[in-house]
Design an enzyme around this catalytic site. Structure first.
Site, PDB file in Angstrom:
ATOM      1  N   ARG A  51      -0.362 -25.122 -33.420  1.00  0.00           N
ATOM      2  CA  ARG A  51      -1.219 -24.633 -32.325  1.00  0.00           C
ATOM      3  C   ARG A  51      -1.894 -23.335 -32.746  1.00  0.00           C
ATOM      4  O   ARG A  51      -1.671 -22.275 -32.175  1.00  0.00           O
ATOM      5  CB  ARG A  51      -0.395 -24.526 -31.070  1.00  0.00           C
ATOM      6  CG  ARG A  51      -0.120 -25.938 -30.594  1.00  0.00           C
ATOM      7  CD  ARG A  51       0.674 -26.005 -29.384  1.00  0.00           C
ATOM      8  NE  ARG A  51       0.068 -26.948 -28.464  1.00  0.00           N
ATOM      9  CZ  ARG A  51       0.592 -27.257 -27.296  1.00  0.00           C
ATOM     10  NH1 ARG A  51       1.680 -26.698 -26.892  1.00  0.00           N
ATOM     11  NH2 ARG A  51      -0.017 -28.130 -26.530  1.00  0.00           N
TER      12      ARG A  51
ATOM     13  N   GLN B 125      -7.483 -26.146 -32.544  1.00  0.00           N
ATOM     14  CA  GLN B 125      -7.604 -26.408 -31.100  1.00  0.00           C
ATOM     15  C   GLN B 125      -8.330 -27.711 -30.785  1.00  0.00           C
ATOM     16  O   GLN B 125      -7.935 -28.435 -29.885  1.00  0.00           O
ATOM     17  CB  GLN B 125      -8.306 -25.244 -30.407  1.00  0.00           C
ATOM     18  CG  GLN B 125      -7.308 -24.227 -29.901  1.00  0.00           C
ATOM     19  CD  GLN B 125      -7.951 -23.022 -29.256  1.00  0.00           C
ATOM     20  OE1 GLN B 125      -9.165 -22.960 -29.128  1.00  0.00           O
ATOM     21  NE2 GLN B 125      -7.138 -22.064 -28.872  1.00  0.00           N
TER      22      GLN B 125
ATOM     23  N   ASP C  29      -5.973 -30.651 -30.933  1.00  0.00           N
ATOM     24  CA  ASP C  29      -4.705 -30.482 -30.229  1.00  0.00           C
ATOM     25  C   ASP C  29      -4.566 -31.549 -29.138  1.00  0.00           C
ATOM     26  O   ASP C  29      -4.904 -31.339 -27.973  1.00  0.00           O
ATOM     27  CB  ASP C  29      -4.660 -29.066 -29.635  1.00  0.00           C
ATOM     28  CG  ASP C  29      -3.317 -28.736 -29.015  1.00  0.00           C
ATOM     29  OD1 ASP C  29      -2.501 -29.661 -28.857  1.00  0.00           O
ATOM     30  OD2 ASP C  29      -3.104 -27.561 -28.683  1.00  0.00           O
TER      31      ASP C  29
ATOM     32  N   SER D  80      -2.387 -30.790 -26.096  1.00  0.00           N
ATOM     33  CA  SER D  80      -3.067 -30.059 -25.022  1.00  0.00           C
ATOM     34  C   SER D  80      -4.002 -30.966 -24.229  1.00  0.00           C
ATOM     35  O   SER D  80      -4.025 -30.898 -22.990  1.00  0.00           O
ATOM     36  CB  SER D  80      -3.870 -28.888 -25.590  1.00  0.00           C
ATOM     37  OG  SER D  80      -3.009 -27.860 -25.961  1.00  0.00           O
TER      38      SER D  80
ATOM     39  N   TYR E  87       5.764 -20.778 -27.461  1.00  0.00           N
ATOM     40  CA  TYR E  87       6.619 -21.632 -26.628  1.00  0.00           C
ATOM     41  C   TYR E  87       7.722 -20.790 -26.007  1.00  0.00           C
ATOM     42  O   TYR E  87       7.959 -19.651 -26.410  1.00  0.00           O
ATOM     43  CB  TYR E  87       7.247 -22.732 -27.496  1.00  0.00           C
ATOM     44  CG  TYR E  87       6.275 -23.794 -27.909  1.00  0.00           C
ATOM     45  CD1 TYR E  87       5.829 -24.751 -27.005  1.00  0.00           C
ATOM     46  CD2 TYR E  87       5.801 -23.853 -29.212  1.00  0.00           C
ATOM     47  CE1 TYR E  87       4.936 -25.738 -27.393  1.00  0.00           C
ATOM     48  CE2 TYR E  87       4.908 -24.827 -29.610  1.00  0.00           C
ATOM     49  CZ  TYR E  87       4.480 -25.776 -28.692  1.00  0.00           C
ATOM     50  OH  TYR E  87       3.601 -26.746 -29.073  1.00  0.00           O
TER      51      TYR E  87
HETATM   52  P1  NAD Z   1       5.484 -26.894 -23.092  1.00  0.00           P
HETATM   53  O1  NAD Z   1       5.027 -28.248 -22.664  1.00  0.00           O
HETATM   54  O2  NAD Z   1       6.398 -26.778 -24.267  1.00  0.00           O
HETATM   55  O3  NAD Z   1       6.239 -26.217 -21.835  1.00  0.00           O
HETATM   56  C1  NAD Z   1       5.605 -26.092 -20.571  1.00  0.00           C
HETATM   57  C2  NAD Z   1       5.891 -24.747 -19.984  1.00  0.00           C
HETATM   58  O4  NAD Z   1       7.245 -24.660 -19.559  1.00  0.00           O
HETATM   59  C3  NAD Z   1       5.695 -23.565 -20.934  1.00  0.00           C
HETATM   60  O5  NAD Z   1       4.692 -22.707 -20.414  1.00  0.00           O
HETATM   61  C4  NAD Z   1       7.052 -22.902 -20.982  1.00  0.00           C
HETATM   62  O6  NAD Z   1       6.976 -21.498 -21.106  1.00  0.00           O
HETATM   63  C5  NAD Z   1       7.644 -23.312 -19.651  1.00  0.00           C
HETATM   64  N1  NAD Z   1       9.110 -23.203 -19.533  1.00  0.00           N
HETATM   65  C6  NAD Z   1      10.069 -23.463 -20.441  1.00  0.00           C
HETATM   66  N2  NAD Z   1      11.289 -23.215 -19.947  1.00  0.00           N
HETATM   67  C7  NAD Z   1      11.097 -22.797 -18.659  1.00  0.00           C
HETATM   68  C8  NAD Z   1      11.972 -22.392 -17.621  1.00  0.00           C
HETATM   69  N3  NAD Z   1      13.299 -22.380 -17.796  1.00  0.00           N
HETATM   70  N4  NAD Z   1      11.435 -22.009 -16.442  1.00  0.00           N
HETATM   71  C9  NAD Z   1      10.076 -22.012 -16.252  1.00  0.00           C
HETATM   72  N5  NAD Z   1       9.211 -22.377 -17.190  1.00  0.00           N
HETATM   73  C10 NAD Z   1       9.699 -22.776 -18.391  1.00  0.00           C
HETATM   74  O7  NAD Z   1       4.291 -25.892 -23.269  1.00  0.00           O
HETATM   75  P2  NAD Z   1       2.748 -26.152 -23.598  1.00  0.00           P
HETATM   76  O8  NAD Z   1       2.028 -26.475 -22.363  1.00  0.00           O
HETATM   77  O9  NAD Z   1       2.658 -27.132 -24.702  1.00  0.00           O
HETATM   78  O10 NAD Z   1       2.289 -24.704 -24.053  1.00  0.00           O
HETATM   79  C11 NAD Z   1       3.185 -23.784 -24.661  1.00  0.00           C
HETATM   80  C12 NAD Z   1       2.451 -22.558 -25.132  1.00  0.00           C
HETATM   81  O11 NAD Z   1       1.555 -22.886 -26.169  1.00  0.00           O
HETATM   82  C13 NAD Z   1       1.631 -21.857 -24.085  1.00  0.00           C
HETATM   83  O12 NAD Z   1       1.770 -20.481 -24.325  1.00  0.00           O
HETATM   84  C14 NAD Z   1       0.241 -22.258 -24.400  1.00  0.00           C
HETATM   85  O13 NAD Z   1      -0.733 -21.340 -23.946  1.00  0.00           O
HETATM   86  C15 NAD Z   1       0.325 -22.294 -25.901  1.00  0.00           C
HETATM   87  N6  NAD Z   1      -0.735 -23.108 -26.500  1.00  0.00           N
HETATM   88  C16 NAD Z   1      -1.483 -22.558 -27.520  1.00  0.00           C
HETATM   89  C17 NAD Z   1      -2.490 -23.302 -28.100  1.00  0.00           C
HETATM   90  C18 NAD Z   1      -3.325 -22.752 -29.201  1.00  0.00           C
HETATM   91  O14 NAD Z   1      -3.246 -21.581 -29.493  1.00  0.00           O
HETATM   92  N7  NAD Z   1      -4.103 -23.560 -29.863  1.00  0.00           N
HETATM   93  C19 NAD Z   1      -2.744 -24.575 -27.653  1.00  0.00           C
HETATM   94  C20 NAD Z   1      -1.969 -25.100 -26.620  1.00  0.00           C
HETATM   95  C21 NAD Z   1      -0.965 -24.341 -26.060  1.00  0.00           C
END
Ligand code: NAD
Length: 403
Positions: free
Chosen positions: A147, A152, A155, A158, A251
């Site tokens: 990520r 992006q 991805d 996403s 994460y």
């Molecule tokens: P994910 O599907 O792994 O998890 C979903 C959400 O659950 C996350 O925001 C996580 O913090 C939250 N979570 C985990 N345990 C929890 C708990 N006990 N209580 C409440 N919430 C909890 O996550 P995702 O949607 O794939 O995204 C993860 C991170 O990656 C985010 O910060 C997102 O912005 C980032 N991201 C970055 C890029 C990039 O830079 N290209 C792309 C996509 C996502």
């Protein structure tokens, strides 16, 4: 096709396999997805048009796009060839684009050296992964694409989480006995519904935005404090705890037992006042954290709805059953599977664009298949290659160890 010359030349540099004879187009094949309930297709006519313009030959298995509302006729108009069956589809094919991982039987249909790109969900598909290894197939797993900013556009986690978050909010609204917006009518004033989103990652943020557009009061919580700003920018209220569990790569990390107790207490109070709760909390490679206990469900209003997006990885709610809707204490608990497949037209379109971007890494500026997988995105997402499982945790699982 020439015999593959596959050897690892040095750290991070992996030779790609058989060359496509010069002057011959690289053949890309898109099979019909056979997983029950899968409505998506790995490419769409708009992308096919670009791929054929770039010199690829694109073959689509008959009816592959029908469930996503991309009929064969649109693919033909975009320059693809429609193959009536798998033999015709795969003969001379160099690259196969998929949504779901191939089954063992599907791997057996592939010629040695074929490159397969798609979600591989290795933990649940070890047999097929082992078969790809043994048959010298190259597999890129889109869920392993790092990520980083440059990745992006590829991805797919996403793009598909975006589709899942949107659909979860719609599903919640559809099962809720209340209106979501505030209404002032001659028949009285209706108070807006309260929607609580637990986990404000990609899917959670999309669910927040969708519930806001439907007029609900939206609250959200995430263990990553950085999520607070994104939640507030969507006009929702962020529920804060002292915890900040930002782990590696953006994460979340797993909480300590004390943090879990603190979280449960705050979450329970918010859940009890919500009409719709959408849970999306996940920690990569682990069971989803339990956020909504049976006791908490018992405190909810009858008619309230929980949509548990983490159903497939164990569920954020103790009552959740993957693929089922249950009713407990008058609360409807939905454990959906494969939500992106419910909006197959757009989820396929986004997925197809992810794949188009990924494919660009596999060819050089002259449109020739790269001879070395040296790009860091290719290295990170290369699951199987040259008779070897290259992803450490999957290799460990295959040898009977822990990931
Ligand atoms: P994910 O599907 O792994 O998890 C979903 C959400 O659950 C996350 O925001 C996580 O913090 C939250 N979570 C985990 N345990 C929890 C708990 N006990 N209580 C409440 N919430 C909890 O996550 P995702 O949607 O794939 O995204 C993860 C991170 O990656 C985010 O910060 C997102 O912005 C980032 N991201 C970055 C890029 C990039 O830079 N290209 C792309 C996509 C996502």
């Amino acid at each position: 096709m020439s015999t593959p010359v596959i050897e690892e030349k040095g750290k991070g540099i992996i030779t790609a396999g058989p060359k496509v004879p010069s002057g011959m187009p690289i053949v890309i094949a898109v099979p019909k997805e056979l997983t029950p309930g899968e409505q998506r297709v790995a490419t769409v006519p708009e992308v096919v048009q670009k791929l054929t313009k770039s010199g690829y030959e694109v073959r689509i298995e008959h009816d592959a796009g029908t469930h996503a509302y991309y009929p064969d006729s649109l693919f033909t108009a975009a320059g693809a060839k429609i193959a009536s069956g798998r033999t015709e589809l795969l003969d001379g094919t160099r690259i196969v684009l998929r949504v779901q991982p191939p089954t063992v039987a599907e791997v057996d249909q592939l010629a040695k050296g074929t490159i397969v790109i798609g979600f591989m969900n290795a933990t649940n598909n070890l047999e097929a992964i082992a078969r790809m290894r043994d048959r010298n197939i190259t597999a890129f797993a889109l869920e392993l694409v790092p990520r980083i900013t440059r990745a992006q556009s590829m991805d797919a986690l996403s793009s598909q989480a975006t589709a899942a978050g949107y659909t979860a909010a719609i599903l919640g609204a559809d099962n809720c006995p209340k209106f979501l917006p505030m209404l002032t009518t001659a028949a009285g004033t209706i108070r807006p519904a309260t929607v609580l989103i637990l986990g404000a990652g990609v899917a959670g943020l999309m669910a927040i935005a969708t519930a806001k557009r439907l007029g609900a009061i939206v609250e959200a919580y995430d263990v990553r404090r950085a999520a607070g700003e994104q939640v507030r920018s969507l006009g929702a209220k962020f529920l804060e705890l002292e915890i900040n569990a930002e782990g590696q790569g953006g994460y979340a990390r797993e909480l300590t037992p004390e943090e879990k107790a603190q979280e449960q207490q705050m979450v329970s109070a918010a859940v009890a006042r919500a009409d719709i709760v959408i849970t999306t909390a996940a920690i990569p490679g682990r069971r989803a954290p339990l956020l909504v206990t049976k006791e908490t469900v018992a405190t909810m209003r009858p008619g309230a709805v929980i949509v548990d997006l983490a159903a497939e990885s164990g569920g954020n709610c103790e009552f959740t059953q993957a693929g089922k809707t249950v009713r407990e204490f008058g609360v409807t608990i939905i454990g959906p599977q494969n939500l992106p497949a419910r909006v197959p037209f757009h989820s396929s379109q986004m997925y197809a664009k992810n794949l188009q971007s990924f494919l660009a890494l596999l060819v050089d500026k002259d449109g020739v298949l790269v001879q070395e997988f040296s790009d860091e995105i290719l290295v990170a997402s290369l699951l199987v290659h040259a008779g070897e499982v290259r992803h450490g945790p999957t290799r460990d699982l295959l040898s009977g160890g822990k990931p």
